[in-house]
Design an enzyme around this catalytic site. Sequence first.
Site, short mmCIF file in Angstrom:
data_model
loop_
_atom_site.label_atom_id
_atom_site.label_comp_id
_atom_site.label_asym_id
_atom_site.label_seq_id
_atom_site.Cartn_x
_atom_site.Cartn_y
_atom_site.Cartn_z
N GLY A 123 -21.69 92.11 11.83
CA GLY A 123 -23.08 92.51 11.74
C GLY A 123 -24.02 91.31 11.65
N CYS B 27 -21.97 91.73 0.07
CA CYS B 27 -21.63 91.11 1.36
C CYS B 27 -21.40 89.62 1.25
CB CYS B 27 -22.73 91.37 2.36
SG CYS B 27 -22.98 93.10 2.62
C1 LIG Z 1 -27.05 96.34 6.19
C2 LIG Z 1 -26.08 95.25 6.51
N1 LIG Z 1 -26.36 94.36 7.48
C3 LIG Z 1 -25.54 93.36 7.81
C4 LIG Z 1 -24.34 93.20 7.15
C5 LIG Z 1 -23.44 92.07 7.54
O1 LIG Z 1 -22.32 92.52 8.25
P1 LIG Z 1 -21.04 91.58 8.41
O2 LIG Z 1 -20.43 91.44 7.06
O3 LIG Z 1 -20.16 92.34 9.37
O4 LIG Z 1 -21.49 90.30 8.98
C6 LIG Z 1 -24.00 94.09 6.11
C7 LIG Z 1 -22.79 93.93 5.33
O5 LIG Z 1 -22.16 93.61 4.75
C8 LIG Z 1 -24.89 95.14 5.78
O6 LIG Z 1 -24.62 96.00 4.82
#
Ligand SMILES: Cc1ncc(COP(=O)(O)O)c(C=O)c1O
Length: 388
Positions: free
Chosen positions: A74, A333
């Site tokens: 993400g 995260c």
């Molecule tokens: C709303 C949102 N955006 C972006 C991310 C980032 O995703 P990733 O951990 O796959 O880079 C997250 C998550 O952890 C999230 O909850």
Amino acid sequence: MTTVAPVYLDNAATTRLDPEVLDAMLPLMTEQFGNPSSIHNHGRQVRTAIEKARKSVASLLNTSPAEIFFTSGGTEADNTAIRSSLETFGITHAITSPVEHHAVLHTLEHLQKQGQVRLSLVNVDDRGHIDLEHLEKLLRSFPRSFVSLMHGNNEIGNLLDLDQVGRLCRQYDAIFHSDTVQTMGHFRHDLQTLPVDFIVGAGHKFHGPKGVGFLYVNAERAKIHPFIYGGAQERNMRGGTENVYGIVGLAKALEIAYRDMDAHRQHITALKQRMIEQLIEKMPDVRFNGDSANVDGSLYTVLNVSLPASDMSDMLLFNLDIAKISASGGSACSSGSAIGSHVLAALPGLDSERGYVRFSFGKYNTAAEIDYTVDTLVGLYQKEARLV
Ligand SMILES: Cc1ncc(COP(=O)(O)O)c(C=O)c1O
């Protein structure tokens, strides 16, 4: 009290891999090991698997495979949408909100610091909802802005009306990116009708593998420059040998999520409802942050609980962890710890003395786990009351 621990209630941080997904990935980790850019048989076999995965993701979202680009997750997808569109379109003004994920906020703040963009934050109300009148005011003052507003908030579960915001953005010639990481695989997105320029997904939020995601780029409206220069992978947009088993796993996970969505939504919503009802019954002065207790109108996977102020507020997650309950005090995260949440801090009038826990539910959770978690929380507060 029945012991069902360990209990995992942190599904907004990440989810458990579905065994069906693992089965789909295994051949790509073993006998199908070719480099998808190689033109021989071993390579072609793997190239076919990637393109099949792309077609499947595109078809679930009702769009064309040419508009789906696989990424490392993400964060990379959000970064790509933001950085590439500012660069490609020469946009000098961006609008976002204080409750966005750091993948968006930190990227835009960095670009602002570098002088590449001027940033405006749209107001939120005390439940964390975007003030749409303020958004329109900003769009009117700064036409041709880049707008980034998330669909489902990972901490407080608020949902944004993408259709309404997308139409507003088009009216003012703005480019609209929405971080859909938390709703992908949990809500249906129809890209034939949704007025968005970019949305994103991350496999590990819907029982797929970690380290893989995708970016949807609306081909009619947004043709962006490559983000990672190198080989010709991802149609020259993202150099580097593909995370083949991740891509195949992500597509399989999304297929399963769409196939079982109605049943899972019903199951998870019932768990959330059960926790809300029990907390209201057993925990005096419990409250819920954002819109998360609005069961039909929020992200059904997230419940943000506000507990009475006590000496234990800072230790809540620690004490839950001792009871083998994994929850989070905000977004896990980047930190994995209970650091202060910028999302809660952005809500006007939030009482910093109270205890905050985000519970996030998934398809593998059970009613017994909810009961155990509520009873544990109630027990912690009763113990605290006896000690005072
Ligand atoms: C709303 C949102 N955006 C972006 C991310 C980032 O995703 P990733 O951990 O796959 O880079 C997250 C998550 O952890 C999230 O909850």
